[in-house]
Design a protein around this motif. Structure first.
Motif, mmCIF file in Angstrom:
data_model
loop_
_atom_site.group_PDB
_atom_site.id
_atom_site.type_symbol
_atom_site.label_atom_id
_atom_site.label_comp_id
_atom_site.label_asym_id
_atom_site.label_seq_id
_atom_site.Cartn_x
_atom_site.Cartn_y
_atom_site.Cartn_z
ATOM 1 N N UNK A 1 0.843 -1.194 0.000
ATOM 2 C CA UNK A 1 0.000 0.000 0.000
ATOM 3 C C UNK A 1 0.882 1.250 0.000
ATOM 4 N N UNK A 2 0.534 2.291 -0.795
ATOM 5 C CA UNK A 2 1.327 3.512 -0.806
ATOM 6 C C UNK A 2 1.255 4.231 0.525
ATOM 7 N N UNK A 3 2.339 4.888 0.883
ATOM 8 C CA UNK A 3 2.408 5.644 2.130
ATOM 9 C C UNK A 3 1.760 7.003 1.907
ATOM 10 N N UNK A 4 0.609 7.244 2.571
ATOM 11 C CA UNK A 4 -0.111 8.497 2.380
ATOM 12 C C UNK A 4 0.402 9.601 3.302
ATOM 13 N N UNK A 5 1.358 9.255 4.169
ATOM 14 C CA UNK A 5 1.944 10.263 5.058
ATOM 15 C C UNK A 5 3.466 10.239 4.918
ATOM 16 N N UNK A 6 3.974 10.623 3.717
ATOM 17 C CA UNK A 6 5.429 10.574 3.512
ATOM 18 C C UNK A 6 6.145 11.574 4.404
ATOM 19 N N UNK A 7 7.412 11.302 4.574
ATOM 20 C CA UNK A 7 8.258 12.198 5.367
ATOM 21 C C UNK A 7 8.285 13.570 4.706
ATOM 22 N N UNK A 8 8.247 14.647 5.458
ATOM 23 C CA UNK A 8 8.315 15.988 4.864
ATOM 24 C C UNK A 8 9.574 16.154 4.013
ATOM 25 N N UNK A 9 9.405 16.761 2.849
ATOM 26 C CA UNK A 9 10.499 16.897 1.899
ATOM 27 C C UNK A 9 11.678 17.654 2.490
#
Length: 386
Positions: free
Chosen positions: A1-9
């Protein structure tokens, strides 16, 4: 499943910056080691490039990287090794400048004797006039090789031949002769070429059946010639073609040549500027016996051969990029009597007076099978279409 809360850029970028700073410090330490290696090899006479050593590192260290990143890692490692060698060559050359021997002679700015192939009013004759207007003795010979031979034997100071056309590309015969003769390019001139179809008085486009000219000129006018279903026959030169048609007196013959050639040999222009490309240009080179350079030169031509190694041509291009020398043209020609082996010709921006160019040539001369400097020169450009 894709991560909908990625680490802030911004957090990721901050970590990348920190890692890059660590890599930078390691890089600086590696360059210090490179200088130490160069100092050792300078004292022992050993070669900088060690293909077996590099391959060992690529195999050993690459095997320690996950499969999905191995290609990327080995590519990075190859680049590090290459810039390390560049630094070593530059360090060595700084310590011993005579490691690159350039047998330079004074440039002949006002030659008395200039030779070209063909006849008066040919494009080569016009190039001679543009390049050396004060030459006291201008002569013409039958073939390109006659030009090279006249200069090599001392019968002429300068020889002028075409080397490249913007429509049909490289003049292969001239390049092959550059490889055969020990001559050097000292000047180059780009001329705008406007070919015309010319015939004897009384001829028309309907009477003409056969058209004569040198092969590159015919190649520059293919759409026009094919649209009229003309038979095409080669002549030694555009002006030679004009003379041949004039002497024949035949209304069925025509020549692709310049307006000047038509006027000189008494022909009528049946069609003007018949080039497929209306911006058609030809580059001519001047040949002399010695290698010379001037600070305002803007072009260098090299000839080189490569080992049968994977990526060897790519490595040459990378070396040019590492030294920030712009490659403007490259092509290859077969080496006689060695099937599937090729000699490469490369044009680069710069002058042999430039230390960066000399450092690049030194590195190439150490790493390639053969390298020959064909010339350092300036390119002039005609602003008037002919």
């Amino acid at each position: 499943m894709p991560n909908h809360n990625p680490r802030p850029l911004e957090e990721t970028r901050a970590e990348i910056t920190a890692l890059d700073q660590q890599i930078q410090q390691l890089f600086l330490k590696r360059m210090v080691c490179s200088e130490q290696v160069a100092a050792y090899k300078l004292s022992t006479g050993d070669a900088i490039l060690k293909p077996d050593r590099e391959q060992y590192l690529l195999d050993t260290l690459g095997a320690q990287v996950p499969d999905n990143l191995r290609q990327e890692y080995t590519s990075m490692l190859k680049n590090i090794m290459r810039v390390s060698r560049k630094h070593q060559y530059a360090w060595m050359l700084d310590q011993e400048p005579n490691r690159l021997q350039l047998p330079l002679v004074p440039r002949l700015e006002a030659p008395a004797r200039v030779v070209y192939q063909g006849l008066p009013a040919s494009y080569q004759a016009q190039a001679v006039q543009a390049m050396y207007p004060s030459a006291s003795m201008v002569s013409h010979v039958k073939t390109f090789e006659d030009v090279f031979r006249a200069v090599q034997d001392g019968q002429a100071d300068i020889g002028v031949v075409p080397v490249e056309n913007s429509t049909v590309g490289t003049i292969n015969e001239a390049c092959d002769l550059l490889a055969q003769y020990d001559l050097h390019i000292c000047h180059s001139h780009i001329d705008h070429i406007a070919n015309c179809l010319c015939a004897c008085c009384g001829a028309t486009l309907d009477t003409v059946k056969t058209v004569y000219s040198i092969a590159p000129a015919l190649g520059q006018c293919q759409r026009f010639l094919k649209s009229h279903h003309f038979m095409q026959k080669e002549a030694e030169n555009t002006a030679v073609a004009a003379q041949l048609v004039a002497q024949s007196g035949e209304l069925t013959c025509a020549a692709v040549c310049s307006e000047q050639a038509a006027a000189l040999y008494g022909l009528t222009v049946l069609a003007h500027n018949i080039n497929d490309d209306k911006t058609n240009q030809t580059r001519f080179i001047a040949l002399t016996r010695g290698l010379s350079t001037q600070p305002d030169d803007n072009r260098i031509t090299l000839a080189f051969t490569l080992p049968h190694d994977k990526g060897s041509l790519s490595a040459v291009l990378s070396v040019c990029a590492d030294h920030e020398v712009n490659l403007t043209e490259i092509h290859s020609r077969p080496i006689p009597e060695t099937p599937w082996r090729y000699r490469f010709f490369a044009d680069l921006e710069g002058s042999l007076c430039d230390p960066a160019v000399c450092a690049m040539i030194y590195q190439l001369s150490e790493e390639l099978s053969t390298v020959r400097i064909l010339g350092s020169y300036r390119i002039s450009d005609s602003t008037e279409a002919r």
